[in-house]
Design a protein around this motif. Structure first.
Motif, PDB file in Angstrom:
ATOM      1  N   ASN A   1      -1.195   5.806  -2.444  1.00 38.30           N
ATOM      2  CA  ASN A   1      -0.105   6.437  -1.700  1.00 38.30           C
ATOM      3  C   ASN A   1       0.115   5.813  -0.335  1.00 38.30           C
TER       4      ASN A   1
ATOM      5  N   GLU B   1       3.120   3.833  -1.337  1.00 35.55           N
ATOM      6  CA  GLU B   1       3.921   5.057  -1.259  1.00 35.55           C
ATOM      7  C   GLU B   1       4.084   5.744  -2.609  1.00 35.55           C
ATOM      8  N   THR B   2       4.473   5.015  -3.652  1.00 36.23           N
ATOM      9  CA  THR B   2       4.588   5.682  -4.952  1.00 36.23           C
ATOM     10  C   THR B   2       3.700   4.997  -5.981  1.00 36.23           C
ATOM     11  N   GLU B   3       3.321   5.806  -6.968  1.00 40.07           N
ATOM     12  CA  GLU B   3       2.518   5.321  -8.081  1.00 40.07           C
ATOM     13  C   GLU B   3       3.287   4.234  -8.832  1.00 40.07           C
ATOM     14  N   ARG B   4       4.580   4.462  -8.953  1.00 37.65           N
ATOM     15  CA  ARG B   4       5.444   3.545  -9.685  1.00 37.65           C
ATOM     16  C   ARG B   4       5.459   2.155  -9.054  1.00 37.65           C
TER      17      ARG B   4
END
Ligand SMILES: [Zn+2]
Ligand SMILES: [Zn+2]
Length: 483
Positions: free
Chosen positions: A277, A281-284
């Motif tokens: 994170n 920032e995003t898992e994607r």
């Protein structure tokens, strides 16, 4: 430059011994402090740089000059590169060309012309804020052992948020005091407490204990292992191949890509989600990087991605090194898994896929050609002042037409409609003349009307007269054939 040629004219007399893993920025700061010089004075005299250094100076330059200034007591520029910069940590993941460009940039004189292609730390770190970081426990240890503290190179890596030796979060100053935030102030050494008495800002609220198996510990242990004993700089990418091989062993790969949920479970198991994170920032976003490496079997420059992959897929830095050695001895290279998948898909679709595509194209061709004819008819039916029918006119305002402009040859019906309905200049002028004669607000007749029309359409009287006769005296109306 010439003024400082030769060591006699260099008024810097003290070159202290380098400390273990001391960063180049840190060393230049100490040279400045010992010789009572400002940072800009030191960088100009010792390094021959015209501009003042900007902390954290992760990608230094002119190390050859520094080595010469110290009359070789510091070792060669290459020694400085390997032992006092982040080069050994980032280089194994860079392409051989980028790697040698980076080494050249760090060691040699930075020419103004070369400035454009400068390799910067965001090549491997992304947009990590450039600031000097330090560990307060290291400071206390160093002060006790050496009587002073110094800036360490591994603390300046974006992915290194904690001290790899102490496990505590690194600090970045109190936020108010000047150095290292402001290069104009006199440089200083790291401190355990800010001189102003305020608390130092930590990069993270948590800490780790070495060997606790957490993602944080594994990442920092791996960085430490790279600093203490760098990975081999191979011409071929055996690291990417090692990661891919391990991912296949762990059954992380499907025919198409990476089993996202399985990979994420591995990350979660060692508490790595906060790192995902904070870094991506995003898992994607993280998975996009991870998939790029695992599907191609090639590393990317992003240090965080490589370190996340290594520490997630391998139990320790040691097991990774053993697997890498194996890949190297087998001369193992990564395979493009994605490409194979696409090929397989095409084969399985085979004739059906192609047929379906052609059918779809025919359908689209039919729809567009009908739309072109409808548009033509509706413009003719309206009593608006005529606009010339051209290819551009039809393509401009019919839905879907723009996408076929460059491949009209594959859309025969549409192409035929456009060819048929487009006007020559003469055809258009004739249509315009008819419209003007029919819509004459002053209701003129005869030569007065023809003269008024001629002002607009630039046809000769000989051309206009038959149109007038046909229109008002009932002769046959036909358009002249296109020229
Ligand atoms: Zn420390
Ligand atoms: Zn302060």
């Amino acid at each position: 430059m010439a003024r400082f040629e030769g060591k006699q004219t260099v008024p810097v007399s003290h070159f202290p011994a380098l400390m273990a893993n001391e960063s180049m920025m840190g060393y230049v700061v100490r040279v400045g402090l010992l010789n009572q010089l400002s940072l800009s004075g030191t960088s100009s005299l010792v390094l021959g740089l015209n501009s003042c250094l900007e902390p954290p100076w992760i990608v230094p330059s002119n190390l050859e000059r520094l080595s010469q200034s110290a009359s070789g007591t510091l070792g060669t520029a290459n020694d400085l590169l390997l032992n006092h910069t982040v080069f050994p940590v980032v280089a194994p993941f860079l392409s051989p060309q980028l790697r040698s460009r980076l080494a050249l940039q760090m060691t040699t004189d930075l020419q103004p012309g070369r400035h454009r292609s400068k390799v910067r730390s965001n090549t491997w770190e992304g947009n990590v804020p450039a600031q000097l970081r330090w560990c307060t426990k290291c400071v206390l240890d160093d002060e006790a052992e050496h009587g002073f503290s110094y800036w360490r190179r591994e603390h300046q890596l974006g992915i290194c948020t904690h001290c790899p030796r102490h496990g505590c979060a690194l600090v970045t100053g109190c936020g108010y005091c000047n150095f290292p935030r402001n290069v104009r102030t006199s440089p200083s050494l790291p401190t355990a407490q800010c001189r102003c008495g305020r608390e130092l800002r930590a990069l993270s609220p948590c800490s780790f204990v070495q060997g606790d198996g957490s993602a944080l510990a594994k990442i920092h242990e791996f960085i430490l292992s790279m600093v203490d004993c760098s990975l081999p700089l191979d011409e071929q990418d055996h690291i990417g191949a090692t990661l891919q091989r391990r991912a296949i062993q762990l059954d992380l790969m499907t025919g198409k890509g990476v089993r996202r949920a399985v990979f994420m479970r591995l990350v979660e198991d060692c508490g790595g989600m906060p790192i995902i994170n904070s870094t991506w920032e995003t898992e994607r976003a993280a998975m996009t990087w991870v998939s790029t490496v695992l599907r191609s079997g090639r590393t990317v420059a992003s240090l965080a991605t490589n370190v996340l992959l290594i520490t997630t897929l391998f139990s320790s830095a040691q097991t990774f090194r053993e697997a890498l050695e194996q890949s190297r001895s087998m001369r193992k290279l990564g395979e493009e898994l994605r490409k194979q998948t696409t090929e397989r898909t095409n084969v399985s679709l085979g004739q059906t896929g192609t047929t379906r595509y052609i059918e779809k194209r025919h359908e689209k061709d039919k729809l567009i050609s009908e739309a072109i004819r409808r548009r033509h008819a509706s413009v003719l039916a309206s009593n608006q002042q005529p606009v010339r029918f051209t290819r551009t006119f039809f393509l401009a305002d019919i839905a879907g037409c723009r996408s076929i402009v460059r491949k009209l040859a594959s859309y025969p019906l549409s192409a035929a409609a456009i060819r048929e309905l487009s006007e020559s200049r003469e055809q258009f002028l004739r249509r315009l003349a008819i419209w003007l004669m029919r819509n004459d607000p002053e209701q003129r007749r005869g030569s007065a009307l023809l003269a008024a029309v001629q002002k607009v359409v630039y046809l000769t009287m000989a051309d206009l007269k038959p149109i007038y006769v046909e229109l008002f005296e009932g002769g046959p109306m036909h358009l002249p054939s296109p020229s």
